[in-house]
Design a protein around this motif. Structure first.
Motif, PDB file in Angstrom:
ATOM      1  N   UNK A  58       0.559  -1.819   0.290  1.00  0.00           N
ATOM      2  CA  UNK A  58      -0.209   0.010   0.138  1.00  0.00           C
ATOM      3  C   UNK A  58       0.666   1.158  -0.379  1.00  0.00           C
ATOM      4  N   UNK A  59       0.524   2.529  -0.441  1.00  0.00           N
ATOM      5  CA  UNK A  59       1.303   3.281  -0.459  1.00  0.00           C
ATOM      6  C   UNK A  59      -0.249   4.616  -0.150  1.00  0.00           C
ATOM      7  N   UNK A  60       0.582   5.667   0.738  1.00  0.00           N
ATOM      8  CA  UNK A  60      -0.313   6.646   1.173  1.00  0.00           C
ATOM      9  C   UNK A  60       0.503   7.914   0.050  1.00  0.00           C
ATOM     10  N   UNK A  61      -0.598   8.751  -0.385  1.00  0.00           N
ATOM     11  CA  UNK A  61      -0.412   9.358  -1.287  1.00  0.00           C
ATOM     12  C   UNK A  61      -0.825  10.980  -1.023  1.00  0.00           C
ATOM     13  N   UNK A  62      -0.365  11.746  -1.447  1.00  0.00           N
ATOM     14  CA  UNK A  62      -1.467  13.080  -1.452  1.00  0.00           C
ATOM     15  C   UNK A  62      -0.304  13.808  -3.017  1.00  0.00           C
ATOM     16  N   UNK A  63      -1.662  13.826  -3.451  1.00  0.00           N
ATOM     17  CA  UNK A  63      -1.979  13.803  -5.226  1.00  0.00           C
ATOM     18  C   UNK A  63      -1.005  12.738  -5.539  1.00  0.00           C
ATOM     19  N   UNK A  64       0.012  13.024  -6.695  1.00  0.00           N
ATOM     20  CA  UNK A  64       1.013  12.471  -7.029  1.00  0.00           C
ATOM     21  C   UNK A  64       2.119  11.994  -5.980  1.00  0.00           C
ATOM     22  N   UNK A  65       2.227  12.668  -4.818  1.00  0.00           N
ATOM     23  CA  UNK A  65       3.122  12.196  -3.457  1.00  0.00           C
ATOM     24  C   UNK A  65       2.864  11.255  -2.810  1.00  0.00           C
ATOM     25  N   UNK A  66       4.245  10.096  -3.050  1.00  0.00           N
ATOM     26  CA  UNK A  66       4.141   8.873  -2.562  1.00  0.00           C
ATOM     27  C   UNK A  66       5.175   9.106  -0.962  1.00  0.00           C
ATOM     28  N   UNK A  67       4.125   9.637  -0.018  1.00  0.00           N
ATOM     29  CA  UNK A  67       4.329  10.112   1.170  1.00  0.00           C
ATOM     30  C   UNK A  67       4.534   8.473   2.274  1.00  0.00           C
ATOM     31  N   UNK A  68       4.056   7.278   1.851  1.00  0.00           N
ATOM     32  CA  UNK A  68       4.604   6.339   2.529  1.00  0.00           C
ATOM     33  C   UNK A  68       3.594   5.255   1.592  1.00  0.00           C
ATOM     34  N   UNK A  69       4.795   3.583   3.017  1.00  0.00           N
ATOM     35  CA  UNK A  69       4.161   2.930   2.134  1.00  0.00           C
ATOM     36  C   UNK A  69       4.663   1.897   3.322  1.00  0.00           C
TER      37      UNK A  69
END
Length: 170
Positions: free
Chosen positions: A54-65
């Motif tokens: 899983x990835x946490x995203x803000x728009x196209x930015x990956x914030x964590x996985x």
């Protein structure tokens, strides 16, 4: 913030987060960094085995996985998974790790697993607090089982029972 399944397009960002943890923390007990191709293969391998990335995203930015996989390779452990959660160093402390871990817990329950295990460097009080706040219990401490940055590392083991099913019948 959105949490979604990772794709190969996320491999660069995942590699950057992974490499930062390798170079600057005791969250990952490796000394060698990886490239995007390595993380793309890792994503493919995990998902091919039926495990989430899983990835946490803000728009196209990956914030964590985050991901989980087998705890141990023996049949008796087939209902237990071990997980990992990593957040971009500039975004830690803002609830991203909690959201990823909650999503993993729900996925593991939905996938029919019984126990989720966390192995955390024992001085990582923030990670231990996060796990405990979501119901994990510390079940063990393994002193000096790892090394990094010229010191011994202790490993705290935590677990969360995902359901209250009856004992196995086989």
């Amino acid at each position: 913030m959105q949490i979604r399944n990772a794709t190969a397009a996320d491999a660069d960002a995942i590699a950057a987060i992974y490499n930062d943890a390798v170079l600057h923390s005791t969250a990952i007990w490796n000394d060698v960094t990886v490239d995007a191709a390595n993380r793309a293969r890792w994503i493919d391998d995990r998902q091919a085995q039926g495990f989430p990335v899983l990835v946490a995203c803000d728009g196209a930015d990956v914030l964590g996985y985050a991901s989980y996989g087998p705890f141990r390779a023996f049949d008796g452990y087939r209902l237990t998974v071990e997980h990992s959660v990593y957040v971009d160093a500039t975004r830690r402390g803002g609830g991203i790790g909690r959201a990823l871990l909650q999503a993993l817990i729900e996925r593991a329950r939905g996938d029919g697993f019984h126990v989720m295990v966390a192995a955390v460097e024992a001085r990582n009080a923030g990670s231990i607090r996060l796990h405990e706040s979501l119901g994990f219990e510390q079940t063990g401490l393994m002193p000096q089982v790892g090394q990094k940055f010229g010191r011994w590392l202790d490993l705290a083991m935590l677990q969360l029972r995902l359901d209250n099913r009856a004992p196995p019948t086989n």
